[in-house]
Design an enzyme around this catalytic site. Structure first.
Site, PDB file in Angstrom:
ATOM      1  N   GLY A   1      61.149  -5.614 -38.696  1.00 45.66           N
ATOM      2  CA  GLY A   1      62.311  -6.282 -38.195  1.00 45.66           C
ATOM      3  C   GLY A   1      62.853  -5.658 -37.065  1.00 45.66           C
TER       4      GLY A   1
ATOM      5  N   HIS B   1      53.547   1.270 -39.139  1.00 46.48           N
ATOM      6  CA  HIS B   1      54.199   1.453 -40.411  1.00 46.48           C
ATOM      7  C   HIS B   1      53.315   1.879 -41.624  1.00 46.48           C
ATOM      8  CE1 HIS B   1      57.696  -0.478 -38.431  1.00 46.48           C
ATOM      9  NE2 HIS B   1      58.487   0.378 -39.446  1.00 46.48           N
TER      10      HIS B   1
ATOM     11  N   LYS C   1      54.094  -1.278 -46.480  1.00 45.03           N
ATOM     12  CA  LYS C   1      55.116  -2.313 -45.982  1.00 45.03           C
ATOM     13  C   LYS C   1      54.875  -3.483 -46.283  1.00 45.03           C
ATOM     14  CE  LYS C   1      58.099  -3.118 -41.907  1.00 45.03           C
ATOM     15  NZ  LYS C   1      59.136  -3.338 -42.698  1.00 45.03           N
TER      16      LYS C   1
HETATM   17  P1  NAD Z   1      60.508  -0.477 -51.289  1.00 42.84           P
HETATM   18  O1  NAD Z   1      59.603  -1.734 -51.773  1.00 42.84           O
HETATM   19  O2  NAD Z   1      59.970   0.999 -51.506  1.00 42.84           O
HETATM   20  O3  NAD Z   1      61.731  -0.701 -52.092  1.00 42.84           O
HETATM   21  C1  NAD Z   1      62.381  -2.117 -52.373  1.00 42.84           C
HETATM   22  C2  NAD Z   1      63.016  -1.868 -53.650  1.00 42.84           C
HETATM   23  O4  NAD Z   1      63.598  -3.213 -53.873  1.00 42.84           O
HETATM   24  C3  NAD Z   1      62.181  -1.776 -54.900  1.00 42.84           C
HETATM   25  O5  NAD Z   1      62.693  -0.848 -55.825  1.00 42.84           O
HETATM   26  C4  NAD Z   1      62.194  -3.027 -55.580  1.00 42.84           C
HETATM   27  O6  NAD Z   1      62.169  -3.138 -57.070  1.00 42.84           O
HETATM   28  C5  NAD Z   1      63.756  -3.741 -55.266  1.00 42.84           C
HETATM   29  N1  NAD Z   1      63.693  -5.105 -55.302  1.00 42.84           N
HETATM   30  C6  NAD Z   1      62.935  -6.075 -55.073  1.00 42.84           C
HETATM   31  N2  NAD Z   1      63.612  -7.131 -55.207  1.00 42.84           N
HETATM   32  C7  NAD Z   1      64.843  -7.094 -55.717  1.00 42.84           C
HETATM   33  C8  NAD Z   1      65.847  -8.082 -56.028  1.00 42.84           C
HETATM   34  N3  NAD Z   1      65.876  -9.283 -55.954  1.00 42.84           N
HETATM   35  N4  NAD Z   1      66.995  -6.983 -56.452  1.00 42.84           N
HETATM   36  C9  NAD Z   1      67.252  -5.735 -56.321  1.00 42.84           C
HETATM   37  N5  NAD Z   1      65.997  -5.006 -56.111  1.00 42.84           N
HETATM   38  C10 NAD Z   1      64.953  -5.562 -55.662  1.00 42.84           C
HETATM   39  O7  NAD Z   1      60.881  -0.992 -49.886  1.00 42.84           O
HETATM   40  P2  NAD Z   1      61.623   0.182 -48.705  1.00 42.84           P
HETATM   41  O8  NAD Z   1      60.744   0.962 -48.092  1.00 42.84           O
HETATM   42  O9  NAD Z   1      62.832   0.859 -49.503  1.00 42.84           O
HETATM   43  O10 NAD Z   1      62.302  -0.914 -48.052  1.00 42.84           O
HETATM   44  C11 NAD Z   1      63.415  -1.867 -48.326  1.00 42.84           C
HETATM   45  C12 NAD Z   1      63.682  -2.946 -47.283  1.00 42.84           C
HETATM   46  O11 NAD Z   1      64.344  -2.465 -46.248  1.00 42.84           O
HETATM   47  C13 NAD Z   1      62.388  -3.598 -46.841  1.00 42.84           C
HETATM   48  O12 NAD Z   1      62.762  -4.970 -46.471  1.00 42.84           O
HETATM   49  C14 NAD Z   1      62.301  -2.896 -45.490  1.00 42.84           C
HETATM   50  O13 NAD Z   1      61.597  -3.594 -44.319  1.00 42.84           O
HETATM   51  C15 NAD Z   1      63.752  -2.574 -45.094  1.00 42.84           C
HETATM   52  N6  NAD Z   1      63.778  -1.393 -44.283  1.00 42.84           N
HETATM   53  C16 NAD Z   1      65.034  -1.577 -43.270  1.00 42.84           C
HETATM   54  C17 NAD Z   1      65.336  -0.322 -42.508  1.00 42.84           C
HETATM   55  C18 NAD Z   1      66.392  -0.602 -41.415  1.00 42.84           C
HETATM   56  O14 NAD Z   1      66.819   0.532 -40.964  1.00 42.84           O
HETATM   57  N7  NAD Z   1      67.176  -1.658 -41.375  1.00 42.84           N
HETATM   58  C19 NAD Z   1      64.751   0.810 -42.615  1.00 42.84           C
HETATM   59  C20 NAD Z   1      63.585   0.917 -43.511  1.00 42.84           C
HETATM   60  C21 NAD Z   1      63.539  -0.088 -44.461  1.00 42.84           C
END
Ligand code: NAD
Length: 243
Positions: free
Chosen positions: A142, A132, A136
């Site tokens: 996950g 990744h 990350k």
């Molecule tokens: P990122 O760091 O770019 O974004 C996360 C966002 O969440 C940030 O804007 C942050 O300020 C916000 N945040 C943090 N704590 C928070 C809270 N308590 N309440 C509300 N917002 C909050 O991360 P990303 O790449 O967008 O990924 C987000 C999550 O999704 C990660 O856990 C990632 O592993 C997961 N993800 C899952 C999939 C899937 O298909 N399930 C795919 C990609 C990413």
């Protein structure tokens, strides 16, 4: 049919990808929230909550979903084993789709991994490799964690079998080991390979995501599917009818 969704984690990479894909999927984002915004102020206006934020946010969000009887799609990963145990109890009390990966290709990879793990016996060593982007925050991903669960189920092994990376004098590989390796770098959206290596041959199942849009579209499809369902914990295999 158009539905109203509350998006949590809206300023993140996934939040932005969901905002870009929402209209085409018939989802109106009635609230786009990030850290420090009060979810409770906006929850009544939505048909469904979509969360891609931080593992620290999930428990409070699930409690709100339960209190306000709202379905919830959870994409956030990186929960510890203790967090997961607490969350699973809550997630079963509301309509909840929880998936470590919302892409269709990866969900087929899950099904193929299950089949290969069942067909190829213990003389095939299994190693999982994921890569990744450099930003990350959790490892293994996950998706890799779900692949490992599937392999452990089929091989009747526990988490004690997992070998996270190798270093130094490791000794020979045990047939009951499952290796897991997390690579980080650049802007890689998400690569996963499951290797089955025996004497004389090796099978590799690989999925590569090149655009976050696949996860965003999958989570929006899950949100549409979830509205109106009865309480229970579902995954993307249910949404896609792969069960
Ligand atoms: P990122 O760091 O770019 O974004 C996360 C966002 O969440 C940030 O804007 C942050 O300020 C916000 N945040 C943090 N704590 C928070 C809270 N308590 N309440 C509300 N917002 C909050 O991360 P990303 O790449 O967008 O990924 C987000 C999550 O999704 C990660 O856990 C990632 O592993 C997961 N993800 C899952 C999939 C899937 O298909 N399930 C795919 C990609 C990413």
């Amino acid at each position: 049919m158009s539905i109203n969704a509350l998006l949590n984690g809206s300023r993140g990479r996934m939040g932005q990808a969901i905002a870009a894909a929402a209209a085409e999927a018939g989802v109106i984002l009635c609230a786009s929230l990030d850290a420090d915004d009060a979810v409770a102020d906006h929850i009544d206006a939505c048909d469904v909550i979509i969360d891609f934020s931080s593992h620290r946010a999930t428990e409070a969000l699930l409690e709100l979903a339960l209190a306000h009887k709202k379905p919830i799609v959870i994409g956030t990963t990186g929960h510890s084993a203790e967090e997961k145990t607490r969350l699973l109890g809550l997630a079963q009390q509301v309509p909840c789709v929880w998936a470590g990966n919302f892409s269709i290709g990866v969900n087929l990879l899950f099904a193929l991994t299950r089949r290969a793990s069942a067909i190829l016996g213990s003389d095939y060593d299994i190693e999982v490799v994921e890569m990744h982007h450099r930003f990350k925050k959790d490892a293994p991903s996950g998706t890799a964690a779900r692949l490992l669960e599937i392999i452990m189920e089929e091989r009747k092994l526990t988490a004690a079998a997992l070998r996270h990376g190798r270093e130094g004098i490791t000794g020979e590989r045990k047939p009951t080991e499952i290796g897991i390796h997390a690579l980080r770098g650049g802007d890689v959206v998400g690569d996963h390979t499951v290797m089955f290596a025996a004497m004389g041959e090796r099978l590799e199942l690989t999925h590569k995501a090149s655009d976050r849009g696949v996860f965003a579209r999958g989570s929006l499809r899950a949100a549409q599917w979830l509205v109106g369902r009865k309480a229970g914990l579902y995954d993307m295999q249910d949404v896609l009818g792969l069960q």
